[in-house]
Scaffold this active site. Structure first.
Site, PDB file in Angstrom:
ATOM      1  CG  ASP A 177      -2.317   0.561   0.838  1.00  0.00           C
ATOM      2  OD1 ASP A 177      -2.406   1.783   0.667  1.00  0.00           O
ATOM      3  OD2 ASP A 177      -3.290  -0.204   0.730  1.00  0.00           O
ATOM      4  CG  HIS A 217      -5.250   3.731   0.791  1.00  0.00           C
ATOM      5  ND1 HIS A 217      -4.987   2.460   0.342  1.00  0.00           N
ATOM      6  CD2 HIS A 217      -6.506   4.009   0.388  1.00  0.00           C
ATOM      7  CE1 HIS A 217      -6.034   1.989  -0.307  1.00  0.00           C
ATOM      8  NE2 HIS A 217      -6.974   2.913  -0.302  1.00  0.00           N
ATOM      9  CB  SER A 396      -9.372   0.696  -0.844  1.00  0.00           C
ATOM     10  OG  SER A 396      -8.578   1.235  -1.855  1.00  0.00           O
TER      11      SER A 396
END
Length: 534
Positions: A177, A217, A396
């Site tokens: 990520d 994220h 996601s």
């Protein structure tokens, strides 16, 4: 006239001196046999054990790049090495078109492939494409207090695995990520830290070991698997172990991110990782539009990242990827690596199981069903970098929710190969017989995976399990009278009933929802097990 000359000079300068992204592929590994004879030089014992358990042989792709080749490229005029891949025997390089093409003179160079496809049309050793088979910038038997995160687990019947103590223990997940700030300090990750379940990681972008940096994220993604805050957030694999790899560059969209991802996947393989989860995808929207892909590239074998993901699967790893969030755009299709044949591409549904409008669709360009499966991707409960519990949306999050459940399933069936686990997930899904390119094979039922496997492979069957009204006990061999005793988790006997072949059903309607244990005695036969009352 001078103005025309000036314009011509400017045009030539732009072509000759602008920096390009490219891959240079080698044609050999002279020391391959040395490494194949001493595999611990390139892979950990856990990685070798994973190969052995799945009957996967070592091969040329496992061998590191030839360092003399790398050094000669590195010393070449105007060339910067950005990443490298032993699997694809290639370097990701940056330089001018002239300097990159000059590398073709080396006898060990097989080909050079520019990220700008228009530059691959001419020249010695031009790029070849061989066809073969997204981006978003406590181990106890308990009923977890999932709180508001309950739906994203129960939609998949994942709580059934948790109730039977399959919470990811012993499985290792690598998360690729943009960064993981707060994982080393925020409360929802304390359980991972206290139990030493963060095994390590690396920042491939900055080339250092501070993977608790970068964008937030990855932190939110990890929280859907490994987060734990009672009555607020419980991840799908709270007892799995994790490696955290930063491969995404927040500030730009560049082909090098694919190469960093493959480099991280190779590292994950060498460490013995079981599952890679990646909530990243690559299609268009590159900073330089010349590097964009088109739908025709989404065939599972064109993008660098998808080829790397397929190799990862060939090593015995399960790769789970977000389908993408382009469902509402003009180009709605899944990107790489979700387009790869063996990658489990996960789309998003609402809490009510309706496809989210933003969830990217299939098929792949070569007409395969994509996405593969679906999970909750709207109002997903996550933790931020400060430990605040909130909600977010996107494939996601449907992706790691699925990856965590797969870890729990593989814990339940450790003898199975990655292909067998992948098949179990697909076959348990609610659209398995009627897949389409909006939902793929649908929403998996991880409770069913347990039930079906035990039913098929046992001469003694207990079904349905979980059960709401009654349970049937079935025996392959003839029995006379048998006694079934059912106990609560505290050891209190709550049911005691005689059964026969003609009457082998017991009612569980009087029991409260939860986990129970049964004991069956029938002469020489003695069986024990677990029952889940819904």
């Amino acid at each position: 006239m001078k103005k025309h000359y000036a314009f011509l000079f400017l045009l030539i300068s732009t072509v000759m001196f602008s920096q390009e992204e490219a891959w240079v592929y080698f044609n050999a590994k002279p020391n391959a046999q040395t490494y194949l004879d001493s595999p611990l030089l390139m892979l950990s014992q856990r990685a070798l054990d994973r190969r052995t358990n799945q009957n996967i042989a070592l091969n040329f792709s496992d061998v590191p790049l030839e360092t003399t080749y790398v050094n000669q490229v590195k010393a070449s005029t105007g060339i910067t090495i950005m990443a490298q891949s032993k699997w694809l025997n290639a370097l990701h390089i940056r330089g001018t078109q002239v300097n990159i093409n000059a590398l073709k003179i080396f006898a060990f160079v097989d080909k050079v492939v520019f990220a700008d496809k228009s530059l691959n049309l001419t020249g010695k050793k031009a790029a070849e494409t061989k066809i073969s088979q997204t981006g978003e910038k406590l181990n106890t038997t308990v009923n977890y207090n999932y709180g508001s995160s309950a739906n994203q687990i129960q939609m998949l019947n994942g709580h059934v695995l948790h109730q039977q103590n399959f919470t990811g223990t012993g499985k290792i997940i690598a998360v690729m990520d943009a960064g993981f700030p707060g994982v080393n300090t925020a409360q929802p990750f304390q359980r991972l830290r206290d139990n030493n379940l963060i095994l390590g990681g690396y920042d491939f972008v900055s080339r250092n070991t501070n993977f608790y940096a970068g964008g937030n994220h990855g932190t939110m993604v990890l929280s859907t698997m490994g987060g734990y805050k009672e009555n607020a957030l419980v991840g799908t694999a709270p007892d799995a172990s994790y490696y955290l790899f930063r491969t995404e560059i927040d500030a730009e969209e560049n082909p090098v991110e694919e190469s960093l991802w493959v480099e991280a996947a190779e590292k994950a393989d060498s460490l013995g990782v079981d599952i890679i989860t990646t909530s990243l995808g690559y299609f268009a929207d590159r900073d330089n539009s010349r590097y964009n892909y088109t739908y025709s590239d989404m065939n599972g074998v064109t993008t660098f990242i998808s080829r790397g993901a397929e190799i990862a699967f060939s090593k015995g790893i399960i790769v789970v990827a977000s389908a993408g969030n382009e469902g509402g755009q003009t180009e709605k299709h899944i990107g790489g690596p979700a387009d790869a044949v063996s990658v489990i591409a996960v789309g998003a549904v609402s809490a009510a199981k309706s496809r989210s409008s933003f969830s990217s669709i299939g098929p792949s360009y070569d007409k395969r069903i994509k996405p593969d499966v679906m999970a909750q991707g709207e109002t997903v409960v996550i933790s931020d970098t400060s430990g605040n519990i909130g909600t977010s949306q996107g494939t996601s999050f449907s992706c790691p929710i699925m990856a965590g459940m797969i870890a729990c399933l593989w814990q339940a069936f450790p003898e199975k190969t990655n292909q067998e686990i992948r098949n179990m997930v697909m076959q348990s899904s609610d659209k398995y017989l009627t897949p389409d390119n909006n939902y793929g094979y649908g929403i998996p039922n991880f409770g069913t995976t347990l039930e079906v496997d035990s039913f098929v492979n046992s001469d003694f069957k207990v079904y349905p399990n979980p059960a709401s009204t009654h349970i049937t006990f079935s025996f392959l061999n003839e029995i006379n009278d048998a006694v079934v005793s059912v106990y609560s988790v505290l050891g209190q006997k709550v049911l005691d009933k005689k059964i026969t072949e003609q009457n082998s059903v017991i009612s569980v309607e009087s029991l409260k929802s939860g986990l129970y244990f049964y004991i069956i005695n029938a002469g020489d036969l003695h069986k024990t097990g677990k029952i889940i009352k819904q």
